[in-house]
Scaffold this active site. Structure first.
Site, PDB file in Angstrom:
ATOM      1  CG  ASP A 145      -2.173   0.817   0.986  1.00  7.00           C
ATOM      2  OD1 ASP A 145      -3.238   0.218   0.749  1.00  7.00           O
ATOM      3  OD2 ASP A 145      -2.087   2.075   1.022  1.00  7.00           O
ATOM      4  CG  PHE A 152     -18.322 -11.797  -7.157  1.00  6.01           C
ATOM      5  CD1 PHE A 152     -19.070 -10.944  -7.955  1.00  6.01           C
ATOM      6  CD2 PHE A 152     -17.423 -12.651  -7.776  1.00  6.01           C
ATOM      7  CE1 PHE A 152     -18.945 -10.955  -9.339  1.00  6.01           C
ATOM      8  CE2 PHE A 152     -17.291 -12.673  -9.161  1.00  6.01           C
ATOM      9  CZ  PHE A 152     -18.051 -11.829  -9.943  1.00  6.01           C
ATOM     10  CG  PHE A 172     -29.069  -8.676  -2.599  1.00  4.68           C
ATOM     11  CD1 PHE A 172     -28.465  -9.726  -1.928  1.00  4.68           C
ATOM     12  CD2 PHE A 172     -28.386  -7.470  -2.681  1.00  4.68           C
ATOM     13  CE1 PHE A 172     -27.211  -9.593  -1.344  1.00  4.68           C
ATOM     14  CE2 PHE A 172     -27.129  -7.325  -2.108  1.00  4.68           C
ATOM     15  CZ  PHE A 172     -26.550  -8.393  -1.446  1.00  4.68           C
ATOM     16  CG  LEU A 173     -36.135  -9.928  -3.672  1.00  2.00           C
ATOM     17  CD1 LEU A 173     -37.184 -11.011  -3.923  1.00  2.00           C
ATOM     18  CD2 LEU A 173     -36.355  -8.769  -4.659  1.00  2.00           C
ATOM     19  N   GLY A 218     -36.005  -1.083   1.879  1.00  2.43           N
ATOM     20  CA  GLY A 218     -35.414  -0.218   2.897  1.00  2.43           C
ATOM     21  C   GLY A 218     -35.207   1.189   2.388  1.00  2.43           C
ATOM     22  CB  CYS A 229     -19.618  -2.003  -4.475  1.00  2.00           C
ATOM     23  SG  CYS A 229     -17.920  -2.453  -4.094  1.00  2.00           S
ATOM     24  NE  ARG A 272     -15.339   2.921   1.194  1.00  2.00           N
ATOM     25  CZ  ARG A 272     -14.491   2.051   0.630  1.00  2.00           C
ATOM     26  NH1 ARG A 272     -13.646   2.453  -0.286  1.00  2.00           N
ATOM     27  NH2 ARG A 272     -14.488   0.793   0.995  1.00  2.00           N
TER      28      ARG A 272
HETATM   29  C1  UDX Z   1     -11.236  -0.939  -4.111  1.00  2.00           C
HETATM   30  C2  UDX Z   1     -11.992  -0.335  -5.309  1.00  2.00           C
HETATM   31  O1  UDX Z   1     -12.566   0.884  -4.934  1.00  2.00           O
HETATM   32  C3  UDX Z   1     -13.060  -1.189  -5.850  1.00  2.00           C
HETATM   33  O2  UDX Z   1     -13.513  -0.723  -7.084  1.00  2.00           O
HETATM   34  C4  UDX Z   1     -12.582  -2.531  -6.091  1.00  2.00           C
HETATM   35  O3  UDX Z   1     -13.623  -3.374  -6.485  1.00  2.00           O
HETATM   36  C5  UDX Z   1     -11.728  -3.075  -5.001  1.00  2.00           C
HETATM   37  O4  UDX Z   1     -10.769  -2.160  -4.528  1.00  2.00           O
HETATM   38  P1  UDX Z   1     -11.663  -0.899  -1.458  1.00  2.00           P
HETATM   39  O5  UDX Z   1     -10.730  -2.002  -1.092  1.00  2.00           O
HETATM   40  O6  UDX Z   1     -12.951  -0.802  -0.714  1.00  2.00           O
HETATM   41  O7  UDX Z   1     -12.105  -1.034  -3.015  1.00  2.00           O
HETATM   42  O8  UDX Z   1     -10.871   0.492  -1.448  1.00  2.00           O
HETATM   43  P2  UDX Z   1     -10.086   1.191  -0.245  1.00  2.00           P
HETATM   44  O9  UDX Z   1     -10.554   0.621   1.068  1.00  2.00           O
HETATM   45  O10 UDX Z   1     -10.158   2.633  -0.504  1.00  2.00           O
HETATM   46  O11 UDX Z   1      -8.583   0.691  -0.410  1.00  2.00           O
HETATM   47  C6  UDX Z   1      -7.739   1.001  -1.455  1.00  2.00           C
HETATM   48  C7  UDX Z   1      -6.295   0.996  -0.953  1.00  2.00           C
HETATM   49  O12 UDX Z   1      -5.425   1.207  -2.056  1.00  2.00           O
HETATM   50  C8  UDX Z   1      -5.990   2.077   0.082  1.00  2.00           C
HETATM   51  O13 UDX Z   1      -5.418   1.493   1.225  1.00  2.00           O
HETATM   52  C9  UDX Z   1      -4.993   2.990  -0.642  1.00  2.00           C
HETATM   53  O14 UDX Z   1      -4.044   3.555   0.240  1.00  2.00           O
HETATM   54  C10 UDX Z   1      -4.361   2.029  -1.635  1.00  2.00           C
HETATM   55  N1  UDX Z   1      -3.761   2.654  -2.821  1.00  2.00           N
HETATM   56  C11 UDX Z   1      -4.467   3.553  -3.563  1.00  2.00           C
HETATM   57  C12 UDX Z   1      -2.485   2.268  -3.223  1.00  2.00           C
HETATM   58  O15 UDX Z   1      -1.831   1.466  -2.552  1.00  2.00           O
HETATM   59  N2  UDX Z   1      -1.961   2.818  -4.358  1.00  2.00           N
HETATM   60  C13 UDX Z   1      -2.641   3.723  -5.115  1.00  2.00           C
HETATM   61  O16 UDX Z   1      -2.139   4.182  -6.133  1.00  2.00           O
HETATM   62  C14 UDX Z   1      -3.948   4.095  -4.707  1.00  2.00           C
HETATM   63  C1  UDX Z   2     -21.631  -5.580  -2.839  1.00  2.00           C
HETATM   64  C2  UDX Z   2     -21.908  -6.943  -3.492  1.00  2.00           C
HETATM   65  O1  UDX Z   2     -22.915  -7.652  -2.764  1.00  2.00           O
HETATM   66  C3  UDX Z   2     -20.639  -7.744  -3.577  1.00  2.00           C
HETATM   67  O2  UDX Z   2     -20.854  -8.988  -4.226  1.00  2.00           O
HETATM   68  C4  UDX Z   2     -19.675  -6.871  -4.372  1.00  2.00           C
HETATM   69  O3  UDX Z   2     -18.683  -7.444  -5.017  1.00  2.00           O
HETATM   70  C5  UDX Z   2     -19.347  -5.597  -3.604  1.00  2.00           C
HETATM   71  O4  UDX Z   2     -20.583  -4.894  -3.513  1.00  2.00           O
HETATM   72  P1  UDX Z   2     -21.393  -4.618  -0.373  1.00  2.00           P
HETATM   73  O5  UDX Z   2     -21.616  -3.297  -1.019  1.00  2.00           O
HETATM   74  O6  UDX Z   2     -20.211  -4.781   0.517  1.00  2.00           O
HETATM   75  O7  UDX Z   2     -21.287  -5.784  -1.475  1.00  2.00           O
HETATM   76  O8  UDX Z   2     -22.696  -4.996   0.513  1.00  2.00           O
HETATM   77  P2  UDX Z   2     -24.152  -5.553   0.159  1.00  2.00           P
HETATM   78  O9  UDX Z   2     -24.489  -6.574   1.173  1.00  2.00           O
HETATM   79  O10 UDX Z   2     -24.279  -5.959  -1.248  1.00  2.00           O
HETATM   80  O11 UDX Z   2     -25.087  -4.269   0.433  1.00  2.00           O
HETATM   81  C6  UDX Z   2     -25.037  -3.113  -0.380  1.00  2.00           C
HETATM   82  C7  UDX Z   2     -26.135  -2.155  -0.007  1.00  2.00           C
HETATM   83  O12 UDX Z   2     -27.414  -2.655  -0.375  1.00  2.00           O
HETATM   84  C8  UDX Z   2     -26.231  -1.816   1.476  1.00  2.00           C
HETATM   85  O13 UDX Z   2     -26.478  -0.438   1.625  1.00  2.00           O
HETATM   86  C9  UDX Z   2     -27.429  -2.612   1.961  1.00  2.00           C
HETATM   87  O14 UDX Z   2     -28.071  -1.998   3.054  1.00  2.00           O
HETATM   88  C10 UDX Z   2     -28.318  -2.584   0.728  1.00  2.00           C
HETATM   89  N1  UDX Z   2     -29.248  -3.728   0.620  1.00  2.00           N
HETATM   90  C11 UDX Z   2     -28.762  -4.997   0.453  1.00  2.00           C
HETATM   91  C12 UDX Z   2     -30.630  -3.500   0.625  1.00  2.00           C
HETATM   92  O15 UDX Z   2     -31.084  -2.354   0.757  1.00  2.00           O
HETATM   93  N2  UDX Z   2     -31.473  -4.576   0.468  1.00  2.00           N
HETATM   94  C13 UDX Z   2     -31.016  -5.852   0.304  1.00  2.00           C
HETATM   95  O16 UDX Z   2     -31.843  -6.763   0.163  1.00  2.00           O
HETATM   96  C14 UDX Z   2     -29.613  -6.071   0.299  1.00  2.00           C
END
Ligand code: UDX
Ligand code: UDX
Length: 449
Positions: free
Chosen positions: A39, A164, A261-262, A265, A272, A339
C-alpha cells in the site's frame, strides 16, 4: 467449507490494502499462499505491521494476526520488491466515479506504470490481475501500459478476477465463494490462477478477459436492480395497504427469483453499488448500447430516501428543532464503512432542515463522525442513551443489535413514542407492545389502540 490443502503454494502480491485487498490477501495466506500486501499509505502499512487493523471486518483481525505469525502474510510500501518476488500481482486500488459517472482509472493506470518501471524480461513470467471493479476492456489497457513502458520484451499476461465480497461478511464470502470468475486470454495465465484458487474448492468460471470485467459490472448492477425493484414494490404496497415483506417472501420462494437482495429499505449505499451502477451506465453509453434500465434503478434508489423524508415531515410537520435519534451510520451492518451510506445522507438532510440529531453506530462512530464533519450531530456511545428525549427514532442501518433492543427501555428514554424503521428490522408487534407507533417501509403503520 471444505478446503483442499495447498500443494504448490505461490508467492502473491496484492497492491492496495483496503477493504478488498486486505481481506483477499489475508484469505490467500490462510489457505497457504505467501502473500505480501502493498500500500502506498505508509501509516496504514505501519499500523498493520504493528498488528493494528485499520478497518472493522468480522474475523479479519484474528486471521491477519495468525497468518503474520505463521510468516505467510506481510505488509510493505515497496511495490518494486513485491513485483520482483511474486508470481502473481493483484491490483485492488480504488476506482472511484468521476462527476459524470465514468470510472476514474488513474490509480489503476499509475499502478500499471509502477509495475512497468520495475518489471524486466530477466524476471520471467508474471501475471497481473485486476481485482478492482473496472469498465470492460481496462485489462487490455493495463497490458498496453506495461508493454509500452517496461524495459525490454517482458513476459506478462493480464487477467481479470473480480471480487464478489460483501463488506461485513467478506471473510466468509472469500473462504466459501459461490463461484470464482477468472477472465484470461492465455491458458498459461488461466492455469496459474486456477492453482491460486485450488484450495478454495469452489466452481471456477473460466472466461475471456472482457467477459470477466463485464460479469462484475453486470452482477452488481443486477443486485442493485433487485433492491430497487423491491423498493418500488414497497411504494405500491404502502398505497395499497399490502405488506412488502410478505410479497418478497411470496416471490422469493420461486427459485428463479430467490429471496436474497429483496429487502426493502432506505435504498442501497456503499462503495460498490452506487459507483458500479453509474460505471456500467457510462460504459454502456460509450459503447452505444445504453442500459437505460439502470437509470431507473438509480432514480428509485434516490426516491426511496425522498419518500421517507416526506413521511417524516408528514408525521412531525416541521423538522426544525425536533430531536431525532438515528440508529446506524454504516452503509450496512457489520462494517465501519460509511462510504455512500444512506444513513449519513439522511442525517445530513435532517440537519439541513434544522433537526437536532443524535446518532449511534456500534462500529462506525469514528468514520461516521468524520463523514459528518461540519454538521451539528451528536454521536452517542450507547444505543439507549442515543434515544434520550428523542421525538422520533429512525433505524437507518440493519445492525442485529438494533433488532434485539429492549424497546420498553427505549420507550422510557424517549419523549414521544414514534419509530420510523428504514430497514424493516424491528419486530413491529414488539414495538407496538412497548407502546410505539411503528412506521416501516412498504407495510401498514402500527398504532397503539
Ligand atoms: C477498491 C476499489 O474501490 C473497488 O472498485 C474494487 O472493487 C476493489 O478495490 P476498497 O478495497 O474498498 O475497493 O478500497 P479502499 O478501502 O479505498 O482501499 C484502497 C487501498 O489502495 C488504500 O489502502 C490505498 O491507500 C491504496 N492505494 C491507492 C495504493 O496502494 N496505491 C494507489 O495508487 C492508490
Ligand atoms: C456488494 C456486493 O454484494 C458484492 O458482491 C460486491 O462485489 C461488492 O458490492 P457490499 O456493497 O459490501 O457488497 O454490501 P451488500 O451486502 O451488497 O449491500 C449493499 C447495499 O445494499 C447496502 O447499503 C445494503 O443496506 C443494501 N441492501 C442490500 C438493501 O437495501 N437490500 C437488500 O436486500 C440487500
Amino acid at each position: 467449507m471444505c478446503l483442499i490443502p495447498v500443494h504448490n503454494n505461490m508467492n502473491l502480491a496484492i497492491i492496495g490494502t483496503g477493504y478488498v485487498g486486505l481481506t483477499t490477501g489475508t484469505c490467500f495466506a490462510e489457505v497457504g499462499h505467501n502473500v505480501v500486501c502493498v500500500d502506498n499509505n505508509q501509516a496504514k502499512v505501519e499500523a498493520l505491521r504493528e498488528g493494528r487493523v485499520p478497518i472493522y471486518e468480522p474475523d479479519l483481525e484474528e486471521m491477519i494476526l495468525s497468518n503474520v505469525s505463521a510468516g505467510r502474510l506481510s505488509f510493505t510500501t515497496e511495490l518494486a520488491k513485491a513485483v520482483k518476488t511474486c508470481d502473481i500481482i493483484f491490483i485492488a486500488v480504488p476506482t472511484p466515479p468521476h462527476e459524470d459517472g465514468s470510472v476514474d482509472l488513474s490509480y489503476i493506470e499509475s499502478v500499471s506504470h509502477e509495475i512497468a518501471d520495475v518489471i524486466t524480461p530477466e524476471m520471467g513470467y508474471r501475471v497481473i490481475v485486476d481485482k478492482s471493479t473496472v469498465p470492460v476492456s481496462t485489462g487490455s489497457k493495463v497490458y498496453q501500459v506495461i508493454a509500452r513502458y517496461a524495459k525490454g520484451n517482458v513476459d506478462v499476461d493480464v487477467v481479470s478476477n473480480p471480487e464478489f465480497l460483501r463488506e461485513g461478511s467478506a471473510v466468509s464470502d472469500l473462504m466459501n465463494p459461490d463461484r470464482v470468475v477468472i477472465g484470461a486470454d492465455s491458458q498459461r495465465a488461466m492455469d496459474l490462477m486456477k492453482r491460486v484458487y485450488q484450495p478454495f474448492n469452489a466452481p471456477i468460471v473460466e472466461v475471456d478477459l472482457h467477459s470477466a470485467e463485464l460479469i462484475k459490472h453486470a452482477a452488481n448492477s443486477f443486485l442493485a436492480l433487485k433492491i430497487s425493484y423491491i423498493n418500488a414494490v414497497s411504494a405500491v404496497c404502502e398505497k395499497a395497504g399490502a405488506d412488502v415483506e410478505l410479497v418478497a417472501q411470496g416471490i422469493g420462494m420461486d427459485k428463479r427469483i430467490s429471496r436474497h437482495f429483496l429487502n426493502a429499505g432506505l435504498g442501497y449505499g456503499g462503495s460498490c453499488f452506487p459507483k458500479d451502477v453509474k460505471g456500467f451506465i457510462n460504459v454502456a453509453d460509450q459503447l452505444g448500447a445504453p442500459m437505460t434500465i439502470l437509470k431507473e434503478v438509480e432514480n428509485i434508489n434516490e426516491q426511496q430516501l425522498e419518500r421517507f423524508l416526506k413521511r417524516l415531515r408528514k408525521k412531525l410537520w416541521v423538522l426544525r428543532k425536533k430531536r431525532i435519534a438515528v440508529w446506524g451510520l454504516a452503509f450496512k451492518q457489520n462494517t465501519d464503512d460509511v462510504r455512500e451510506s444512506v444513513a449519513i445522507k439522511l442525517i445530513k438532510r435532517l440537519c439541513d432542515e434544522g433537526a437536532c440529531v443524535t446518532a449511534y453506530d456500534p462500529k462506525a462512530a469514528q468514520t461516521g463522525a468524520a463523514a459528518l464533519a461540519g454538521y451539528d450531530v451528536t454521536i452517542a456511545d450507547d444505543m439507549y442513551e442515543c434515544t434520550r428525549d428523542a421525538e422520533i427514532l429512525i433505524v437507518a442501518t440493519e445492525w442485529k443489535q438494533f433488532a434485539m433492543a429492549n424497546l420498553v427501555k427505549v420507550r422510557e428514554m424517549m419523549r414521544l413514542p414514534i419509530i420510523f424503521d428504514g430497514r424493516n428490522l424491528l419486530h413491529g408487534e414488539n414495538a407496538l407492545h412497548a407502546g410505539f407507533e411503528y412506521h416501516s417501509i412498504g407495510r401498514k403503520t402500527l398504532r397503539p389502540q
